[in-house]
Design a protein around this motif. Structure first.
Motif, short mmCIF file in Angstrom:
data_model
loop_
_atom_site.label_atom_id
_atom_site.label_comp_id
_atom_site.label_asym_id
_atom_site.label_seq_id
_atom_site.Cartn_x
_atom_site.Cartn_y
_atom_site.Cartn_z
N LYS A 128 0.84 -1.21 0.00
CA LYS A 128 0.00 0.00 0.00
C LYS A 128 0.87 1.26 0.00
O LYS A 128 0.55 2.24 -0.65
CB LYS A 128 -0.89 -0.01 1.24
CG LYS A 128 -1.91 -1.15 1.20
CD LYS A 128 -3.09 -0.87 2.11
CE LYS A 128 -4.17 -1.93 1.95
NZ LYS A 128 -4.12 -2.94 3.01
N GLN A 129 1.98 1.21 0.75
CA GLN A 129 2.82 2.39 0.87
C GLN A 129 3.69 2.57 -0.38
O GLN A 129 3.95 1.59 -1.08
CB GLN A 129 3.70 2.34 2.14
CG GLN A 129 4.68 1.20 2.19
CD GLN A 129 4.05 -0.11 2.67
OE1 GLN A 129 2.85 -0.25 2.78
NE2 GLN A 129 4.88 -1.09 2.91
N PRO A 130 4.15 3.82 -0.66
CA PRO A 130 4.97 4.03 -1.85
C PRO A 130 6.29 3.26 -1.78
O PRO A 130 6.87 3.11 -0.71
CB PRO A 130 5.25 5.54 -1.86
CG PRO A 130 4.46 6.13 -0.75
CD PRO A 130 3.97 5.04 0.14
N ARG A 131 6.74 2.75 -2.92
CA ARG A 131 8.04 2.07 -3.03
C ARG A 131 9.12 3.08 -3.41
O ARG A 131 8.84 4.07 -4.07
CB ARG A 131 7.97 1.01 -4.14
CG ARG A 131 7.16 -0.21 -3.76
CD ARG A 131 8.06 -1.20 -3.12
NE ARG A 131 7.44 -2.52 -3.03
CZ ARG A 131 7.81 -3.40 -2.13
NH1 ARG A 131 8.76 -3.14 -1.27
NH2 ARG A 131 7.25 -4.58 -2.09
N ARG A 132 10.38 2.76 -3.03
CA ARG A 132 11.49 3.66 -3.36
C ARG A 132 11.91 3.50 -4.82
O ARG A 132 12.63 4.31 -5.35
CB ARG A 132 12.68 3.39 -2.46
CG ARG A 132 12.54 4.04 -1.11
CD ARG A 132 13.69 3.66 -0.20
NE ARG A 132 13.20 3.13 1.05
CZ ARG A 132 13.91 2.42 1.91
NH1 ARG A 132 15.15 2.14 1.64
NH2 ARG A 132 13.40 1.99 3.02
N THR A 133 11.49 2.43 -5.48
CA THR A 133 11.95 2.18 -6.85
C THR A 133 10.96 2.72 -7.87
O THR A 133 9.76 2.76 -7.63
CB THR A 133 12.13 0.68 -7.10
OG1 THR A 133 10.86 0.05 -6.93
CG2 THR A 133 13.13 0.06 -6.14
N VAL A 134 11.50 3.12 -9.04
CA VAL A 134 10.65 3.61 -10.14
C VAL A 134 9.94 2.43 -10.80
O VAL A 134 8.82 2.54 -11.29
CB VAL A 134 11.53 4.33 -11.19
CG1 VAL A 134 10.69 4.92 -12.29
CG2 VAL A 134 12.37 5.41 -10.52
N ALA A 135 10.61 1.27 -10.79
CA ALA A 135 10.08 0.11 -11.51
C ALA A 135 8.72 -0.35 -10.95
O ALA A 135 7.86 -0.81 -11.70
CB ALA A 135 11.08 -1.05 -11.43
N TYR A 136 8.53 -0.17 -9.64
CA TYR A 136 7.33 -0.74 -9.02
C TYR A 136 6.02 -0.15 -9.57
O TYR A 136 5.15 -0.90 -10.02
CB TYR A 136 7.40 -0.60 -7.50
CG TYR A 136 6.17 -1.13 -6.80
CD1 TYR A 136 5.96 -2.50 -6.69
CD2 TYR A 136 5.20 -0.27 -6.30
CE1 TYR A 136 4.83 -3.00 -6.07
CE2 TYR A 136 4.06 -0.77 -5.68
CZ TYR A 136 3.88 -2.12 -5.56
OH TYR A 136 2.75 -2.61 -4.96
N PRO A 137 5.86 1.22 -9.56
CA PRO A 137 4.60 1.75 -10.09
C PRO A 137 4.37 1.40 -11.55
O PRO A 137 3.23 1.15 -11.97
CB PRO A 137 4.72 3.27 -9.88
CG PRO A 137 6.12 3.54 -9.50
CD PRO A 137 6.72 2.28 -9.00
N VAL A 138 5.47 1.35 -12.32
CA VAL A 138 5.34 1.00 -13.75
C VAL A 138 4.85 -0.44 -13.88
O VAL A 138 3.89 -0.73 -14.60
CB VAL A 138 6.70 1.19 -14.47
CG1 VAL A 138 6.61 0.71 -15.92
CG2 VAL A 138 7.16 2.63 -14.39
N ALA A 139 5.51 -1.34 -13.15
CA ALA A 139 5.12 -2.76 -13.21
C ALA A 139 3.68 -2.95 -12.75
O ALA A 139 2.92 -3.74 -13.31
CB ALA A 139 6.07 -3.59 -12.34
N ARG A 140 3.31 -2.21 -11.75
CA ARG A 140 1.96 -2.35 -11.18
C ARG A 140 0.90 -1.96 -12.23
O ARG A 140 -0.13 -2.61 -12.34
CB ARG A 140 1.86 -1.48 -9.94
CG ARG A 140 0.58 -1.70 -9.23
CD ARG A 140 0.69 -1.88 -7.76
NE ARG A 140 -0.61 -2.38 -7.32
CZ ARG A 140 -0.99 -2.51 -6.10
NH1 ARG A 140 -0.18 -2.23 -5.15
NH2 ARG A 140 -2.19 -2.94 -5.80
#
Ligand SMILES: NC(=O)c1ccc[n+]([C@@H]2O[C@H](COP(=O)([O-])OP(=O)(O)OC[C@H]3O[C@@H](n4cnc5c(N)ncnc54)[C@H](OP(=O)(O)O)[C@@H]3O)[C@@H](O)[C@H]2O)c1
Length: 241
Positions: free
Chosen positions: A173-185
């Protein structure tokens, strides 16, 4: 709340055991700690890590105790923190894209193996390890190999129970430090929606599966629980089904 089997929580609670969690400040660790607090099966849960979290102040979290350690000096200075806990949970390991290679190797291999060794020496009977779907000690790819090596080294330590969780993409639920995560999601959104057990697992589901596994450990000393198995175990189902 998912129960492994009715009555097991009360039975386990009456044995007054303690546990520790490493990696409690990450996506999986936060969800696991919340599950441990809600299920209340341990007399006390020790959060052992490199920083204290303010969110665990207050009555709701009185069963938690935070212990700050230097991971570089686990054996010399902090072996006592791992003594006397029957259960150890490990959710440690930096994401590859968030740190340099040295920290990546230390947090995904060296620290975990040292924690497991100290836990075993301190009397831990059940060690629960968050690994990864693609763990493979013979792989030429660093990520897969480190995960596979940690699994194999922990298996050699002879815990009464070693439960290895192999999640696919962990949803938090909380924001990830990596850029890849929101893109993959975003890219995986249709698969996550239509086939939720295929390539992803919410962190809360891993937390539930871990607690259910404590209550109902496998008869096999070393048990690997794959992504689908994590979903099943969280619901209190046999992960083989
Ligand atoms: N994310 C995924 O999609 C995914 C998929 C499969 C498997 N996994 C594996 O599952 C485990 C948990 O993943 P996660 O996504 O919950 O992890 P996460 O959110 O990135 O949290 C990692 C945890 O490890 C700690 N950590 C990282 N580097 C450290 C260092 N150098 N020294 C001490 N502590 C350190 C972090 O502490 P701080 O908060 O202090 O940084 C945090 O508690 C990891 O082993 C990961 O490799 C993740």
């Amino acid at each position: 709340m998912a129960e492994a089997a009715p009555g097991k929580e009360d039975e386990f609670r009456s044995t007054n055991q303690t546990a520790f969690v490493v990696g409690y400040s990450g996506g999986t660790g936060l969800a696991l700690v919340e599950e441990l607090v809600n299920r209340n099966i341990f007399q006390k849960v020790f959060l052992i890590g490199r920083r204290k979290l303010d969110k665990y102040e207050g009555d709701k979290y009185s069963m938690l105790e935070q212990k700050v350690v230097d991971y570089e000096k686990l054996e010399e200075d902090h072996a006592d923190e791992f003594k006397g806990h029957s259960v150890g949970f490990c959710c440690l390991g930096a994401a590859k894209t968030s740190v340099g290679k040295e920290e990546y190797i230390k947090s995904n291999h060296d620290y975990i193996v040292k924690v497991a060794e100290l836990a075993k020496a301190g009397g831990c009977r059940h060690f629960l390890l968050t690994s990864a779907i693609d763990a493979d000690k013979d792989s030429r790819m660093l990520h897969k190999r480190l995960k596979g090596e940690v699994e194999a080294e922990c298996a050699d330590m002879g815990f009464q129970n070693l439960s290895i969780f192999r999640p696919a993409m962990i949803l938090v639920k909380q924001p990830r430090r990596t850029v890849a995560y929101p893109v993959a999601r975003v890219l995986m959104a249709p698969i996550i929606y239509f086939k939720p057990t295929y390539m992803s697992v919410p962190a809360e589901t891993i937390g539930k599966a871990m607690v259910n596994t404590v209550l109902d450990p496998s008869k096999e000393a070393v048990k690997i629980i794959d992504n689908k198995g994590i979903h099943h175990t969280a619901k209190g189902m046999d992960c083989e089904k």
